[in-house]
Design a protein around this motif. Structure first.
Motif, short mmCIF file in Angstrom:
data_model
loop_
_atom_site.label_atom_id
_atom_site.label_comp_id
_atom_site.label_asym_id
_atom_site.label_seq_id
_atom_site.Cartn_x
_atom_site.Cartn_y
_atom_site.Cartn_z
N TYR A 92 0.79 -1.22 0.00
CA TYR A 92 0.00 0.00 0.00
C TYR A 92 0.83 1.28 0.00
CZ TYR A 92 1.00 0.77 4.95
OH TYR A 92 1.64 1.01 6.13
N GLN A 93 2.10 1.23 0.41
CA GLN A 93 2.87 2.47 0.55
C GLN A 93 3.04 3.23 -0.76
OE1 GLN A 93 6.49 1.91 2.75
NE2 GLN A 93 5.44 1.33 4.63
N PRO A 94 3.42 2.58 -1.88
CA PRO A 94 3.48 3.33 -3.14
C PRO A 94 2.13 3.91 -3.56
CG PRO A 94 4.66 1.26 -3.33
CD PRO A 94 3.91 1.20 -2.05
N VAL A 95 1.05 3.24 -3.20
CA VAL A 95 -0.28 3.74 -3.54
C VAL A 95 -0.58 5.01 -2.74
CG1 VAL A 95 -2.72 3.16 -3.66
CG2 VAL A 95 -1.01 1.40 -4.08
N LEU A 96 -0.16 5.06 -1.48
CA LEU A 96 -0.35 6.26 -0.68
C LEU A 96 0.49 7.42 -1.22
CD1 LEU A 96 -0.44 4.89 2.98
CD2 LEU A 96 -2.35 5.50 1.49
N ALA A 97 1.70 7.11 -1.69
CA ALA A 97 2.51 8.15 -2.31
C ALA A 97 1.84 8.68 -3.57
CB ALA A 97 3.90 7.60 -2.63
N LEU A 98 1.24 7.78 -4.34
CA LEU A 98 0.51 8.20 -5.53
C LEU A 98 -0.69 9.07 -5.15
CD1 LEU A 98 -0.01 8.03 -8.60
CD2 LEU A 98 -1.33 5.95 -8.15
N ALA A 99 -1.33 8.77 -4.03
CA ALA A 99 -2.48 9.58 -3.59
C ALA A 99 -2.06 11.03 -3.33
CB ALA A 99 -3.08 8.97 -2.33
N ALA A 100 -0.87 11.22 -2.76
CA ALA A 100 -0.39 12.58 -2.53
C ALA A 100 -0.15 13.31 -3.84
CB ALA A 100 0.89 12.54 -1.69
N VAL A 101 0.37 12.59 -4.82
CA VAL A 101 0.62 13.20 -6.13
C VAL A 101 -0.70 13.49 -6.85
CG1 VAL A 101 1.67 12.87 -8.40
CG2 VAL A 101 2.88 12.13 -6.33
N GLU A 102 -1.61 12.52 -6.82
CA GLU A 102 -2.88 12.69 -7.50
C GLU A 102 -3.77 13.73 -6.82
OE1 GLU A 102 -3.88 11.55 -10.27
OE2 GLU A 102 -2.23 10.18 -10.72
N PHE A 103 -3.48 14.05 -5.57
CA PHE A 103 -4.25 15.09 -4.89
C PHE A 103 -4.15 16.41 -5.65
CE2 PHE A 103 -4.55 18.63 -1.92
CZ PHE A 103 -5.75 18.37 -1.28
N GLY A 104 -2.94 16.72 -6.12
CA GLY A 104 -2.77 17.95 -6.89
C GLY A 104 -3.57 17.93 -8.18
N MET A 105 -3.55 16.80 -8.88
CA MET A 105 -4.33 16.69 -10.10
C MET A 105 -5.82 16.77 -9.82
SD MET A 105 -1.94 16.62 -12.22
CE MET A 105 -3.01 16.48 -13.64
N ALA A 106 -6.24 16.21 -8.68
CA ALA A 106 -7.66 16.28 -8.32
C ALA A 106 -8.08 17.71 -8.02
CB ALA A 106 -7.93 15.38 -7.11
N VAL A 107 -7.19 18.50 -7.41
CA VAL A 107 -7.49 19.91 -7.17
C VAL A 107 -7.76 20.62 -8.49
CG1 VAL A 107 -6.52 22.11 -6.39
CG2 VAL A 107 -6.26 20.08 -4.99
N LEU A 108 -6.91 20.35 -9.48
CA LEU A 108 -7.10 20.97 -10.79
C LEU A 108 -8.40 20.54 -11.44
CD1 LEU A 108 -3.49 20.75 -12.32
CD2 LEU A 108 -4.64 22.76 -11.39
N SER A 109 -8.72 19.25 -11.36
CA SER A 109 -9.94 18.75 -11.98
C SER A 109 -11.19 19.31 -11.30
CB SER A 109 -9.96 17.22 -11.94
OG SER A 109 -8.89 16.68 -12.68
N VAL A 110 -11.19 19.31 -9.97
CA VAL A 110 -12.33 19.86 -9.23
C VAL A 110 -12.50 21.35 -9.53
CG1 VAL A 110 -13.20 20.41 -6.93
CG2 VAL A 110 -12.28 18.13 -7.41
#
Length: 290
Positions: A210-228
């Protein structure tokens, strides 16, 4: 014979490089600290908006409309005389709630799909991966726009649409990690001992994947901000006059020539938050790989 001068240069060269290496490391740490400070500030805006901006974000003073940034109005005022900084702070909670909800949806659904695909293999793996390929073949913003159009307007529907568009990335990362962990000796030993497959997944595979997936969540958070923010900019978010980051930029686009701050300053806030999230995500990813 050994050239003493060449040997001394080889010994001295790492010493000369040490200050540069230390400066690069220090600069990287400073950037991470600043990124963390931005994340904490954004979280403070979301949880305690009245502490950072005590004014009313919905009402303004018409006589003070189109005032530029100043000590009294940090981000200036809009066309109705409302303080833009106050609206930005009070809109953070709604925007970040939608973003966190989207990332949570993508994280949970993508992790489940990747876990099943990587562990079961065969026909299940083929079906899930073809579904993931379909999602990846559609640009995420276009997919989000299509979904929110079908679901209807509202911040909740925006979060669901953005979350579904991000599922594929989490599924692929989780699947690759499961395939790696599945070959570990302790997993094979658990299978050989007759442990049920779902117990192996819960006790051995998932905790080590799960650790790499959590790291991806932090990265994708920025992309989600842009999409929202993009969907809010297009009018799919909360109804006016409720402030959201994207809607604030949308409100100011008609006044670019006379009130540049109405779009520029909210846009800069979004950019800083996105870059900070990306930097924190990379830092988490590097710490895991180390």
């Amino acid at each position: 014979m050994v050239d003493v001068a060449d040997e001394s240069r080889r010994i001295a060269l790492p010493g000369l490089l040490r200050p540069a290496v230390r400066w690069k490391s220090l600069r990287g740490n400073v950037v991470v600290i600043l990124s963390g400070a931005v994340a904490v500030l954004a979280l403070g805006w979301a949880l305690f908006p009245s502490v950072f901006a005590s004014g009313d974000p919905l009402t303004g003073v018409p006589a003070q409309k189109f005032q530029g940034p100043s000590a009294r109005h940090w981000f200036g005022t809009d066309n109705l005389g409302r303080d833009l900084y106050t609206r930005m702070v009070h809109g953070t909670g709604l925007s970040l709630t939608a973003t966190l909800s989207a990332v949570a949806i993508a994280l949970i659904a993508g992790s489940i799909l990747g876990l099943l695909s990587g562990s079961l293999g065969g026909f299940v793996d083929t079906v899930i991966m073809r579904f993931v390929d379909v999602l990846l073949s559609i640009p995420s913003l276009l997919l989000s726009l299509a979904l929110v159009t079908a679901l209807g307007f509202g911040t909740r529907n925006v979060a669901v649409a953005v979350g579904v568009s991000l599922i594929a990335n989490f599924a692929r990362v989780m699947r690759s990690e499961v395939l790696r962990v599945r070959q570990a000796p302790y997993v094979e030993a658990a299978h050989a001992a007759g442990v049920r497959w779902y117990t192996v997944l819960a006790r051995h595979v998932l905790p080590n994947s799960y650790q790499p997936v959590l790291a991806l969540a932090a990265v994708e958070f920025g992309m989600a901000v842009l999409s929202v923010s993009a969907l809010s900019f297009l009018g799919y978010g909360a109804k006016p006059p409720t402030p959201e980051w994207g809607s604030l930029i949308s409100e100011g686009r008609n006044f670019l020539a006379t009130a540049w701050w109405m779009t520029t300053l909210p846009g800069l806030v979004i950019i800083v938050v996105v870059l900070s999230a990306q930097r924190l995500g990379r830092a988490v990813g590097r710490s895991h790989s180390a």
